[in-house]
Design an enzyme around this catalytic site. Sequence first.
Site, PDB file in Angstrom:
ATOM      1  N   HIS A 156      44.417  34.576  34.862  1.00  0.00           N
ATOM      2  CA  HIS A 156      44.591  35.998  35.394  1.00  0.00           C
ATOM      3  C   HIS A 156      44.540  36.670  34.422  1.00  0.00           C
ATOM      4  O   HIS A 156      45.262  37.702  33.696  1.00  0.00           O
ATOM      5  CB  HIS A 156      46.009  36.494  35.852  1.00  0.00           C
ATOM      6  CG  HIS A 156      46.762  35.137  36.835  1.00  0.00           C
ATOM      7  ND1 HIS A 156      46.849  34.812  38.239  1.00  0.00           N
ATOM      8  CD2 HIS A 156      47.575  33.327  36.320  1.00  0.00           C
ATOM      9  CE1 HIS A 156      47.684  34.038  38.861  1.00  0.00           C
ATOM     10  NE2 HIS A 156      47.619  33.140  37.700  1.00  0.00           N
ATOM     11  N   GLU A 290      25.738  43.663  32.681  1.00  0.00           N
ATOM     12  CA  GLU A 290      26.242  44.992  33.638  1.00  0.00           C
ATOM     13  C   GLU A 290      24.907  44.477  35.018  1.00  0.00           C
ATOM     14  O   GLU A 290      25.524  44.287  36.304  1.00  0.00           O
ATOM     15  CB  GLU A 290      25.948  45.332  32.724  1.00  0.00           C
ATOM     16  CG  GLU A 290      27.592  45.776  31.701  1.00  0.00           C
ATOM     17  CD  GLU A 290      27.590  47.210  31.540  1.00  0.00           C
ATOM     18  OE1 GLU A 290      28.843  47.655  31.099  1.00  0.00           O
ATOM     19  OE2 GLU A 290      26.712  48.314  31.155  1.00  0.00           O
TER      20      GLU A 290
END
Length: 467
Positions: A156, A290
């Site tokens: 998480h 990216e």
Amino acid sequence: MKKTWGGRFKKPTDPQVEAFTESISFDHRLAAFDIEGSLAHVQTLVKAGLLKPAEGKKLTAGLQKVKKLLEAKKLPLEPVLEDIHTAIEKAVTKIVGPLGGKLHTGRSRNDQVATDFRLYLRHAIQETVEAGTHLIGILAQLGLKEKETLMPGYTHLQRAMPITLGHHLSAYAFMLTRDMDRFLSTWDRANALPLGSGALAGTNHPFDRQWTAQKLGLKSVLENSLDAVSDRDVYVDYLSAAAITQMHLSRLSEDLILWASSEFGFIEMDDAFATGSSLMPQKKNPDVAELVRGKSGRVFANLVGLLTVLKGLPLAYNRDLQEDKHFVFDSADTVTASLKTMAGFLFTLRFRRERMRQGADKDLTLLATDLADVLVKEDVPFRLAHEIVGRVVHHCLEKGKRLQDLTDAELGRFSDLFPKGTAQHLSVLHSVNAKKTVGGTSPKNVESQAKTLASEIQKIKKKLSGL
Ligand code: ARG
């Protein structure tokens, strides 16, 4: 220019239709494979007695000449030529005269394009797998080198347990190994011959298709001509393997982008693999990672795109199928370039090991599960141990103290089952060393993972060299 199919038409094609239907602006990438297929077809025609050996020789020489012209970029590839198949046939005919008109005997562009594209696909698979194997090698090598580098592991995106950096990097190497497997099994399915299927029903001529397949290095022939000219499932296979690969690369990119931030500060990118800002002089950006992440949009879309083209098509060939190429070319270019660029990005970056170690070591409660396991060893049911340690964690967070710095007295307030010196035995290093069951993060396991990866890489390379 006269169309190869012009006989039954009384009017020339509308220029707009010509521009709309052409494919030469993109299928010129199949040129070398089209010539390869035509060279084999000429031999098939000679073998079937449809071309005299001298005619076969002349056509072969003509095709070789066109190949040279193509390589020298001297072959006209204008839209009026429709597609690469017609362009090459016309060029051959210009060289050999009316004999060129025999080249298309027993062949349709439908089985021709299906053959060309399979030959291209094999080439694309080879390139992708070569690039992928190189990247796996780098990940495995870095994994081994960083087998003892401690860092926090996350679930998480919250600190969860200590792991080794080598374990983290090797995880991606394993994922990519399966991806390469997917590409290679696509090769096996793509390795069959459509030629000889004609437009849809097969051919009246006595073609030895198995022999033609052999000439082209293809393992088998497609046994059903309708299947051969109308399915594109092997490209869906490739696009699916490409999408999964790009998804894996995208997740790796995401990790690296996070690690490059000041907040994490786990890596320092090499200047040659980073980019700057036109406005902010201080910026050093992870654009490479990216873009690998961003390009997954295209690669996923290509998979859905081809599936969409295929889904409503009646048998057999429909012109819709011409649209298959954009997707495959684009995904092949994108995934192969991403694999290559990611290899360079990873190989040149610097891991800030001290920052990583501190991220694990200075965390107040990262060893909570290890502490619960101490109680489990004292025969406390895990659920109860969890509950007790939960309270200890709360205490640590309140006091701003690490679990490993608690005194026996402090721990004793939560359970009298903690053995003496429990906290002092807790450490990040001890925690990772203890994960020695197969699959765990211990340096020893990471070492054996590197061995497995090395043998996987050998297997892939062996398969590659035998293709
Ligand atoms: N350019 C076409 C394609 O890519 C070649 C096959 C054309 N066949 C036809 N029947 N019009 O699919």
